[in-house]
Motif scaffolding. Structure first.
Motif, short mmCIF file in Angstrom:
data_model
loop_
_atom_site.label_atom_id
_atom_site.label_comp_id
_atom_site.label_asym_id
_atom_site.label_seq_id
_atom_site.Cartn_x
_atom_site.Cartn_y
_atom_site.Cartn_z
N ASP A 171 0.53 0.74 0.82
CA ASP A 171 0.49 -0.69 -0.79
C ASP A 171 1.16 -1.86 0.33
N LEU A 172 2.69 -0.74 0.45
CA LEU A 172 4.15 -2.22 0.57
C LEU A 172 4.12 -1.57 1.70
N ASP A 173 5.09 -3.24 2.51
CA ASP A 173 5.97 -2.66 3.87
C ASP A 173 6.17 -3.99 3.47
N LEU A 174 8.01 -3.84 2.94
CA LEU A 174 8.67 -4.93 2.72
C LEU A 174 10.05 -4.62 3.68
N GLY A 175 10.83 -6.30 3.43
CA GLY A 175 12.07 -6.47 3.88
C GLY A 175 12.02 -5.61 5.73
N GLU A 176 13.56 -5.51 5.46
CA GLU A 176 13.64 -5.42 7.05
C GLU A 176 14.76 -4.30 7.47
N VAL A 232 14.47 7.94 4.95
CA VAL A 232 14.14 8.64 6.60
C VAL A 232 14.52 7.94 7.41
N ARG A 233 14.29 9.34 8.36
CA ARG A 233 15.51 8.48 9.59
C ARG A 233 14.28 7.92 10.53
N ASP A 234 13.11 7.51 10.35
CA ASP A 234 12.93 6.42 11.29
C ASP A 234 11.39 5.52 10.34
N VAL A 235 11.23 4.92 10.02
CA VAL A 235 10.24 4.22 9.08
C VAL A 235 9.27 4.12 9.69
N ASP A 236 8.92 3.74 10.43
CA ASP A 236 7.56 3.37 11.28
C ASP A 236 7.71 4.79 11.60
N GLU A 237 7.75 5.26 12.20
CA GLU A 237 7.46 6.94 12.83
C GLU A 237 6.62 7.93 10.97
N SER A 238 7.94 7.63 10.53
CA SER A 238 7.14 8.03 8.63
C SER A 238 6.10 7.64 8.21
N LYS A 239 5.34 6.34 8.38
CA LYS A 239 4.77 5.48 7.82
C LYS A 239 3.60 5.81 8.73
N ARG A 240 3.47 5.81 10.01
CA ARG A 240 2.40 6.65 10.71
C ARG A 240 2.02 8.09 10.67
N ASP A 299 17.79 -1.54 7.23
CA ASP A 299 18.61 -1.16 5.72
C ASP A 299 18.30 -1.36 5.01
N GLY A 300 16.84 -2.41 3.99
CA GLY A 300 16.28 -3.18 3.02
C GLY A 300 15.06 -2.96 3.33
N ARG A 301 14.59 -2.40 4.13
CA ARG A 301 12.94 -2.18 4.69
C ARG A 301 12.93 -0.87 3.73
N PHE A 302 11.13 -0.90 3.38
CA PHE A 302 10.69 -0.09 2.44
C PHE A 302 9.24 0.33 2.50
N VAL A 303 8.88 0.98 2.55
CA VAL A 303 7.50 1.38 2.76
C VAL A 303 6.48 2.28 2.00
N GLN A 304 6.04 1.44 0.76
CA GLN A 304 4.88 2.28 -0.02
C GLN A 304 3.48 3.21 0.22
N LEU A 305 2.97 4.61 0.33
CA LEU A 305 1.95 4.60 0.01
C LEU A 305 1.97 5.91 -1.19
N THR A 306 0.08 5.65 -1.26
CA THR A 306 0.17 6.51 -1.67
C THR A 306 -1.24 7.07 -1.55
N ALA A 307 -1.47 8.64 -1.59
CA ALA A 307 -2.66 9.47 -1.72
C ALA A 307 -3.55 9.65 -2.71
N PRO A 308 -4.89 9.23 -1.30
CA PRO A 308 -6.07 8.87 -3.01
C PRO A 308 -6.27 9.68 -3.58
N GLY A 309 -6.37 8.88 -4.70
CA GLY A 309 -6.51 9.54 -6.18
C GLY A 309 -5.32 9.92 -6.60
N SER A 310 -3.94 9.90 -6.14
CA SER A 310 -3.01 9.81 -6.86
C SER A 310 -2.13 9.31 -7.77
N GLY A 311 -1.87 9.60 -8.56
CA GLY A 311 -0.87 7.96 -9.77
C GLY A 311 0.38 8.34 -9.16
N CYS A 312 0.79 8.56 -8.44
CA CYS A 312 1.98 9.08 -7.61
C CYS A 312 2.29 8.60 -5.89
N SER A 313 3.22 7.84 -5.99
CA SER A 313 3.22 7.25 -4.52
C SER A 313 4.62 7.46 -4.12
#
Length: 129
Positions: free
Chosen positions: A31-36, A12-20, A38-52
């Motif tokens: 689920d997770l918001d780690l690093g800073e 993504v171009r902007d992690v914070d914008e995509s996270k919002r 270029d090493g940063r990643f955010v993991q999100l999961t839709a309710p009921g989904s087995g894939c994030s």
């Protein structure tokens, strides 16, 4: 090869914008918001989904989506793919940002390969509980 597609990695171009967007507009759970940086990643999961989805910086550098497939035995999955003619990496683990040959600790044993169109796949071993 038995397992499950559990993560789609999106550059993504902007992690914070995509996270919002995913959290506030689509209702995904963070689920997770780690690093800073270029090493940063955010993991999100839709309710009921087995894939994030994991959001990582990289769109501006031509990043491509990547797929993470979780297996019970990464060595067996690697052997099965190699036998089928897939060009796979050796089993590797991460030490910081570096990939190192050999198995790692819990959740840190991987195999990497690309599909015919160059989409990167990662196999990750799920630890036996």
């Amino acid at each position: 090869m038995e397992g499950s597609l559990e993560v789609v990695i999106l550059p993504v171009r902007d992690v914070d914008e995509s996270k919002r967007f995913y959290a506030e507009r689509l209702g995904f759970t963070v689920d997770l918001d780690l690093g800073e940086g270029d090493g940063r990643f955010v993991q999100l999961t839709a309710p009921g989904s087995g894939c994030s989805v994991q959001l990582k910086p990289g769109l501006e550098t031509g990043g491509r989506p990547a797929l993470l497939f979780v297996v019970a035995d990464v060595d067996a999955a690697r052997a099965e793919l190699a036998e089928a003619g897939v060009a796979v990496s050796p089993v590797q683990h991460f030490e910081g940002a570096d990939r190192v040959d050999g198995r790692g600790g819990r959740w840190n044993s991987f195999v990497f390969f690309d599909d015919p169109d160059g989409y990167p796949w990662t196999l990750q071993e799920r630890p036996a509980e």
